[in-house]
Write a protein that holds these residues in place. Structure first.
Motif, PDB file in Angstrom:
ATOM      1  N   LEU A 155       2.570  -0.745  -9.806  1.00  0.00           N
ATOM      2  CA  LEU A 155       1.209  -0.207  -9.968  1.00  0.00           C
ATOM      3  C   LEU A 155       1.170   1.297  -9.717  1.00  0.00           C
ATOM      4  O   LEU A 155       0.334   2.004 -10.285  1.00  0.00           O
ATOM      5  CB  LEU A 155       0.247  -0.914  -9.021  1.00  0.00           C
ATOM      6  N   SER A 156       2.079   1.799  -8.888  1.00  0.00           N
ATOM      7  CA  SER A 156       2.130   3.230  -8.608  1.00  0.00           C
ATOM      8  C   SER A 156       2.446   4.026  -9.865  1.00  0.00           C
ATOM      9  O   SER A 156       2.064   5.198  -9.979  1.00  0.00           O
ATOM     10  CB  SER A 156       3.174   3.523  -7.532  1.00  0.00           C
ATOM     11  N   GLY A 157       3.147   3.408 -10.803  1.00  0.00           N
ATOM     12  CA  GLY A 157       3.418   4.065 -12.079  1.00  0.00           C
ATOM     13  C   GLY A 157       2.366   3.770 -13.129  1.00  0.00           C
ATOM     14  O   GLY A 157       2.071   4.604 -13.989  1.00  0.00           O
TER      15      GLY A 157
ATOM     16  N   LEU B 232       4.035  15.412  -0.694  1.00  0.00           N
ATOM     17  CA  LEU B 232       3.196  15.328  -1.890  1.00  0.00           C
ATOM     18  C   LEU B 232       2.177  16.456  -1.911  1.00  0.00           C
ATOM     19  O   LEU B 232       1.918  17.068  -2.959  1.00  0.00           O
ATOM     20  CB  LEU B 232       2.473  13.974  -1.933  1.00  0.00           C
ATOM     21  N   MET B 233       1.614  16.765  -0.748  1.00  0.00           N
ATOM     22  CA  MET B 233       0.630  17.844  -0.669  1.00  0.00           C
ATOM     23  C   MET B 233       1.301  19.203  -0.900  1.00  0.00           C
ATOM     24  O   MET B 233       0.735  20.083  -1.565  1.00  0.00           O
ATOM     25  CB  MET B 233      -0.059  17.816   0.700  1.00  0.00           C
ATOM     26  N   ALA B 234       2.513  19.347  -0.390  1.00  0.00           N
ATOM     27  CA  ALA B 234       3.224  20.626  -0.534  1.00  0.00           C
ATOM     28  C   ALA B 234       3.597  20.915  -1.984  1.00  0.00           C
ATOM     29  O   ALA B 234       3.806  22.078  -2.353  1.00  0.00           O
ATOM     30  CB  ALA B 234       4.482  20.620   0.337  1.00  0.00           C
ATOM     31  N   PHE B 235       3.684  19.870  -2.807  1.00  0.00           N
ATOM     32  CA  PHE B 235       4.028  20.083  -4.218  1.00  0.00           C
ATOM     33  C   PHE B 235       2.973  20.947  -4.900  1.00  0.00           C
ATOM     34  O   PHE B 235       3.291  21.742  -5.791  1.00  0.00           O
ATOM     35  CB  PHE B 235       4.151  18.740  -4.936  1.00  0.00           C
TER      36      PHE B 235
ATOM     37  N   MET C  13      -4.375   9.562   0.342  1.00  0.00           N
ATOM     38  CA  MET C  13      -4.331   8.136   0.647  1.00  0.00           C
ATOM     39  C   MET C  13      -3.176   7.808   1.589  1.00  0.00           C
ATOM     40  O   MET C  13      -3.299   6.961   2.475  1.00  0.00           O
ATOM     41  CB  MET C  13      -4.207   7.326  -0.640  1.00  0.00           C
ATOM     42  N   THR C  14      -2.049   8.489   1.407  1.00  0.00           N
ATOM     43  CA  THR C  14      -0.900   8.245   2.286  1.00  0.00           C
ATOM     44  C   THR C  14      -1.216   8.671   3.719  1.00  0.00           C
ATOM     45  O   THR C  14      -0.827   7.995   4.680  1.00  0.00           O
ATOM     46  CB  THR C  14       0.347   8.994   1.773  1.00  0.00           C
TER      47      THR C  14
ATOM     48  N   LEU D  48       0.821  -1.209   0.000  1.00  0.00           N
ATOM     49  CA  LEU D  48       0.000   0.000   0.000  1.00  0.00           C
ATOM     50  C   LEU D  48       0.856   1.260   0.000  1.00  0.00           C
ATOM     51  O   LEU D  48       0.556   2.229  -0.718  1.00  0.00           O
ATOM     52  CB  LEU D  48      -0.930  -0.002   1.215  1.00  0.00           C
ATOM     53  N   LEU D  49       1.917   1.268   0.791  1.00  0.00           N
ATOM     54  CA  LEU D  49       2.782   2.442   0.833  1.00  0.00           C
ATOM     55  C   LEU D  49       3.458   2.668  -0.511  1.00  0.00           C
ATOM     56  O   LEU D  49       3.528   3.802  -1.006  1.00  0.00           O
ATOM     57  CB  LEU D  49       3.837   2.276   1.936  1.00  0.00           C
ATOM     58  N   GLY D  50       3.952   1.603  -1.127  1.00  0.00           N
ATOM     59  CA  GLY D  50       4.561   1.725  -2.447  1.00  0.00           C
ATOM     60  C   GLY D  50       3.560   2.183  -3.492  1.00  0.00           C
ATOM     61  O   GLY D  50       3.875   2.993  -4.369  1.00  0.00           O
ATOM     62  N   LEU D  51       2.322   1.683  -3.388  1.00  0.00           N
ATOM     63  CA  LEU D  51       1.277   2.016  -4.351  1.00  0.00           C
ATOM     64  C   LEU D  51       1.005   3.516  -4.404  1.00  0.00           C
ATOM     65  O   LEU D  51       0.775   4.078  -5.488  1.00  0.00           O
ATOM     66  CB  LEU D  51      -0.001   1.259  -3.979  1.00  0.00           C
ATOM     67  N   PHE D  52       1.050   4.186  -3.250  1.00  0.00           N
ATOM     68  CA  PHE D  52       0.670   5.599  -3.208  1.00  0.00           C
ATOM     69  C   PHE D  52       1.862   6.560  -3.057  1.00  0.00           C
ATOM     70  O   PHE D  52       1.648   7.761  -2.877  1.00  0.00           O
ATOM     71  CB  PHE D  52      -0.333   5.831  -2.074  1.00  0.00           C
ATOM     72  N   THR D  53       3.083   6.049  -3.134  1.00  0.00           N
ATOM     73  CA  THR D  53       4.235   6.957  -3.013  1.00  0.00           C
ATOM     74  C   THR D  53       5.306   6.742  -4.081  1.00  0.00           C
ATOM     75  O   THR D  53       5.989   7.687  -4.463  1.00  0.00           O
ATOM     76  CB  THR D  53       4.910   6.808  -1.629  1.00  0.00           C
ATOM     77  N   ALA D  54       5.470   5.506  -4.574  1.00  0.00           N
ATOM     78  CA  ALA D  54       6.604   5.211  -5.461  1.00  0.00           C
ATOM     79  C   ALA D  54       6.542   5.983  -6.772  1.00  0.00           C
ATOM     80  O   ALA D  54       7.582   6.305  -7.354  1.00  0.00           O
ATOM     81  CB  ALA D  54       6.667   3.709  -5.738  1.00  0.00           C
ATOM     82  N   GLY D  55       5.347   6.295  -7.254  1.00  0.00           N
ATOM     83  CA  GLY D  55       5.218   7.021  -8.514  1.00  0.00           C
ATOM     84  C   GLY D  55       5.322   8.526  -8.383  1.00  0.00           C
ATOM     85  O   GLY D  55       5.230   9.245  -9.385  1.00  0.00           O
ATOM     86  N   ALA D  56       5.544   9.017  -7.163  1.00  0.00           N
ATOM     87  CA  ALA D  56       5.558  10.470  -6.946  1.00  0.00           C
ATOM     88  C   ALA D  56       6.685  11.158  -7.705  1.00  0.00           C
ATOM     89  O   ALA D  56       6.492  12.233  -8.280  1.00  0.00           O
ATOM     90  CB  ALA D  56       5.681  10.766  -5.451  1.00  0.00           C
ATOM     91  N   GLY D  57       7.866  10.548  -7.728  1.00  0.00           N
ATOM     92  CA  GLY D  57       9.001  11.157  -8.420  1.00  0.00           C
ATOM     93  C   GLY D  57       8.718  11.370  -9.896  1.00  0.00           C
ATOM     94  O   GLY D  57       9.032  12.424 -10.462  1.00  0.00           O
TER      95      GLY D  57
END
Length: 432
Positions: free
Chosen positions: A366-368, A300-303, A404-405, A231-240
């Motif tokens: 899946l995050s990507g 992510l929110m600060a972006f 979600m995070t 779950l953590l990877g799903l909603f954070t790994a694609g952020a970059g």
């Protein structure tokens, strides 16, 4: 079987060398060198994307069966077979360009062999390390390990970019993959020097593949931890990637500025590994998971809040967010590995570790893929306004990820160390 302090230091040194030598070859997949090589050989964009997916797809298919073999017949035996295959794989890639029209097919054959090597060796890697690395220094050791091979990866990436900017001839690619082959040859010897402290499963205790999987699923805390990291990877790994897409397509940053910001992320990750390793050893993994979880959500929110900054300040503001993103991801990586080693069962360790890897990497993949599907389906508006400031569809996805995070803070209870007292901090600083 236990190691003397001298043997322990040698084993830890060989673990780091083994991983650094792997980066010489595998780093070319990540930094774009392999993509450029395939393009130079005439592969189309679609075929190139398919070829680059060979490594992760092979891992997803073969990791659990390979882990089953590693537990049954010995982790190093299976790993050394894999490394031998890998040497031939990278050599095939290096020599492929001599084959004329068949060169593309030979590169694919080499990639299949390299992927098979990655599965066979990776399946028993964490279970091999588990009894070698003392519990009290695991955080610092993995921080040092990841920091070292990240530096090697960065240096090699810069070197490849420099040499390819001077010469784009096919002979340069041959040289790069010849060095990769030599690195894997040297890796065979460093891997051989890592001791295997736990014997294979005795014949009298062996079970079928299905029964082993069922036993592993019942290991206390493992399934919960797999779920949390998925779950953590799903909603954070694609952020970059979403950061970069916004900077390119919305903010119209130059390629050099985007590369610079990605390097800031890498630097932040290195610092996160360093601090995370020491924090894990002194205070346990719970503090790192909790702090980084909240930091990721806020970053992510600060972006999205960049819309309130002036153009002159914007690059520095985004640089700070890239740094925080990298730092949080780097620290979480250390806590994740340390936690995993702490909950691996005494039996079927390779299968348990491989099951975790599949869950975690599935979340990352899946995050990507999910943002790509959302954008292709045109579910979101291209532009939307907040207080007169315009945001994009990429920002909408990032906002969803951040929410979600934050909601997933509730899932921190799935991390086994959040349900027990932290292990006491160690005084064994002289081991590293």
């Amino acid at each position: 079987m236990t190691l003397s302090p001298t043997e322990e230091k040698k084993a830890l040194r060989n673990i780091i060398l083994t991983q650094c030598l792997a980066i010489v070859a595998l780093g070319t997949v990540v930094n774009g060198t392999l993509l450029l090589y395939l393009t130079a050989l005439g592969a189309s964009a679609v075929r190139t994307m398919i070829y680059l997916a060979i490594l992760p797809l092979t891992n997803a298919l073969l990791l659990l069966p390979a882990a089953f073999l590693a537990d049954r017949y010995g982790k190093k035996r299976i790993g050394q077979i894999g490394l031998t295959i890998g040497i031939f794989g990278w050599a095939t890639i290096s020599l492929a360009s001599f084959a004329g029209h068949a060169s593309e097919s030979l590169v694919v054959s080499g990639l299949v062999l390299a992927a098979l090597c990655s599965s066979l060796m990776g399946a028993g890697w964490f279970s091999l390390l588990s009894p070698i690395i003392p519990t009290e220094i695991r955080g610092r050791f993995f921080g040092r390990l990841r920091l070292t091979f990240s530096l090697v990866s960065l240096i090699l990436s810069l070197f490849y970019a420099w040499i390819l900017s001077l010469h784009t001839d096919i002979v340069v690619y041959r040289g790069i993959y010849a060095v990769a082959t030599l690195a894997y040859f040297a890796r065979w010897f460093t891997y051989r020097r890592i001791p295997e402290l736990e014997p294979p499963t005795p014949k009298t205790e062996r079970s079928s593949f299905r029964k082993v999987l069922l036993k592993v699923l019942r290991v206390k805390g493992l399934a919960a931890f797999c779920s949390y990291m998925f779950l953590l990877g799903l909603f954070t790994a694609g952020a970059g990637a979403l950061f970069a897409m916004t900077e390119k397509r919305v903010l119209d940053f130059t390629a050099s500025r985007i590369i610079l910001l990605s390097n800031v992320t890498l630097v932040g990750g290195m610092l996160g590994m360093f601090i995370g390793g020491r924090t894990v050893d002194r205070h346990g993994t719970r503090l790192v998971f909790a702090a980084c979880h909240i930091m990721l959500a806020l970053t992510l929110m600060a972006f999205l809040l960049r819309i309130f900054t002036s153009p002159a300040v914007l690059p520095f503001y985004l640089g700070g967010l890239h740094f925080l993103l990298g730092g949080a991801m780097g620290a979480i990586g250390i806590a994740m590995t340390t936690e995993l080693l702490g909950i691996l069962p005494k039996k079927n360790k390779s299968v348990a570790a491989s099951m975790f890897i599949i869950f975690q990497t599935s979340g990352v993949a899946l995050s990507g893929l999910i943002p790509a599907w959302i954008l292709k389906a045109n579910i979101l508006r291209d532009h939307w306004d907040i207080g007169g400031h315009q945001l994009s569809s990429f920002d909408a996805i990032l906002l969803g990820y951040s929410w979600m995070t934050l909601i997933l803070v509730a899932t921190l209870g799935l991390v086994p160390s959040m349900l027990r007292k932290s292990e006491p901090a160690s005084l064994g600083l002289n081991r590293l």
